[in-house]
Design a protein around this motif. Structure first.
Motif, short mmCIF file in Angstrom:
data_model
loop_
_atom_site.label_atom_id
_atom_site.label_comp_id
_atom_site.label_asym_id
_atom_site.label_seq_id
_atom_site.Cartn_x
_atom_site.Cartn_y
_atom_site.Cartn_z
N GLY A 134 0.82 -1.21 0.00
CA GLY A 134 0.00 0.00 0.00
C GLY A 134 0.85 1.26 0.00
O GLY A 134 0.53 2.25 -0.68
N ARG A 147 -8.62 2.20 4.74
CA ARG A 147 -9.83 1.73 4.07
C ARG A 147 -9.57 0.54 3.16
O ARG A 147 -10.36 -0.40 3.12
CB ARG A 147 -10.45 2.88 3.28
CG ARG A 147 -11.72 2.53 2.52
CD ARG A 147 -12.34 3.77 1.89
NE ARG A 147 -11.40 4.46 1.03
CZ ARG A 147 -11.22 4.15 -0.26
NH1 ARG A 147 -11.92 3.17 -0.81
NH2 ARG A 147 -10.36 4.83 -1.00
N ARG A 148 -8.45 0.55 2.44
CA ARG A 148 -8.22 -0.46 1.42
C ARG A 148 -7.32 -1.61 1.88
O ARG A 148 -7.33 -2.68 1.27
CB ARG A 148 -7.60 0.20 0.18
CG ARG A 148 -8.49 1.29 -0.41
CD ARG A 148 -7.88 1.89 -1.65
NE ARG A 148 -7.75 0.91 -2.73
CZ ARG A 148 -7.28 1.19 -3.94
NH1 ARG A 148 -6.88 2.43 -4.21
NH2 ARG A 148 -7.18 0.25 -4.85
N ILE A 149 -6.55 -1.41 2.95
CA ILE A 149 -5.63 -2.44 3.41
C ILE A 149 -6.01 -2.95 4.80
O ILE A 149 -6.30 -4.13 4.99
CB ILE A 149 -4.17 -1.92 3.41
CG1 ILE A 149 -3.76 -1.45 2.02
CG2 ILE A 149 -3.24 -3.00 3.93
CD1 ILE A 149 -3.68 -2.54 0.99
N ALA A 188 -6.70 6.15 3.03
CA ALA A 188 -6.82 5.14 1.97
C ALA A 188 -6.18 3.83 2.39
O ALA A 188 -6.69 2.74 2.09
CB ALA A 188 -6.19 5.65 0.68
N LEU A 206 -0.50 5.11 -1.09
CA LEU A 206 -1.82 5.31 -0.50
C LEU A 206 -1.69 6.23 0.70
O LEU A 206 -0.77 6.12 1.51
CB LEU A 206 -2.40 3.96 -0.05
CG LEU A 206 -2.75 2.95 -1.15
CD1 LEU A 206 -3.28 1.68 -0.52
CD2 LEU A 206 -3.77 3.53 -2.12
N PRO A 230 -10.12 -4.27 5.46
CA PRO A 230 -10.43 -5.63 5.01
C PRO A 230 -9.67 -6.72 5.76
O PRO A 230 -10.20 -7.81 5.99
CB PRO A 230 -10.04 -5.61 3.52
CG PRO A 230 -10.08 -4.18 3.13
CD PRO A 230 -9.64 -3.43 4.35
#
Length: 279
Positions: free
Chosen positions: A177, A189-191, A186, A182, A194
């Motif tokens: 990331g 949220r993205r790494i 971000a 990122l 999840p």
């Protein structure tokens, strides 16, 4: 009929048959889960009816269901159950918010982990019943002390789940990331989110289960309504059927809320290709 129409019809039939198969699979799972409790209940009913036991201390299912029906008819069951559900709901919300925030803080910050985690781990070892006299002294015997005790029970599984999930995130994923530049939000949220979410859902379910256990101790604190009050009332008046009926109500409500939580969180975990997702 054209080839396109035949293809559409076949796809619709396949979708319908797939939905039907999923419905039957879900129904079969529910029925399979009922085999053990229903089977044990029938065996005990037969033992009492055949004279192998008098059923005085452990009433048969027929007596328990009659007690539940009478409590429902008079409205007592709904009154006590609604009071307990309300306490668990408020305690669960408060414990979840506090556990999530502190778990995220101690998991993300090494300084916060070293500062806060030793104290929180020591507090986690305190038995729930030990908090009762202190909460009564601080908050009285009304709803505040009961809800606080339930929140304490919910807090620790959620806190441990969030902190442990963040600490166990694969460092290589985070580095990827950062390579893609990122930003902080971000990256979360993205790494991180999840990666943490599956463990977080498990910790929520564990916290909810402890919330249902802590509500019994909470309702021993001078409650005039609630399923815990039914337990105490049945003990004092020598009504084993009422005690078992209250225990069954706890089990049904606990399982129902856990199922709702699991179903509500399932859409957020559809991306998982996990072994547990097998049919």
């Amino acid at each position: 009929m054209s080839l396109a129409a035949m293809t559409v019809t076949a796809e619709r039939q396949a979708a319908t048959s797939g939905a039907t198969a999923r419905g039957l699979s879900t129904a079969s799972k529910w029925l399979l889960g009922l085999v053990l409790p229903v089977g044990l209940g029938l065996i005990w009913e037969l033992c009492v009816r055949s004279g192998l036991s008098n059923g005085r201390l452990v009433p048969p299912p027929s007596v328990i269901f009659a007690t539940l029906s009478e409590l429902a008819r008079t409205g007592e069951l709904w009154r006590h159950a609604s009071a307990t559900i309300w306490r668990v709901a408020l305690g669960f919300i408060l414990g979840t918010v506090a556990g999530t925030l502190l778990g995220a803080l101690t998991g993300y910050s090494t300084f916060a982990n070293r500062l806060l985690d030793p104290t929180l781990q020591a507090l986690r070892a305190i038995p729930s019943i030990a908090w009762v006299p202190l909460f009564i002294l601080w908050l009285g015997i009304f709803e505040e002390s009961k809800i606080t005790l339930i929140a304490v029970g919910v807090f620790f599984p959620v806190y441990l789940g969030v902190m442990g999930a963040i600490l166990s995130v694969d460092r290589k994923i985070v580095e990827v990331g950062r390579i893609f530049r990122l930003s902080g939000p971000a990256l979360v949220r993205r790494i991180l989110l999840p990666a943490v979410l599956p463990s977080y859902i498990v910790s929520l379910r564990s916290g909810l289960g402890l919330g249902w256990m802590f509500v019994v101790a909470a309702e021993f604190m001078g409650a005039s309504e609630g399923l815990g009050f039914l337990l105490i009332d049945g003990q004092q008046l020598g009504k084993p059927a009422q005690i078992v009926a209250a225990i069954i109500a706890f089990a049904v409500l606990g399982k129902a809320t856990d199922t709702l939580l699991a179903l509500g969180s399932a859409p957020f975990l559809r991306w998982q290709d996990a072994y547990g997702a097998r049919g």
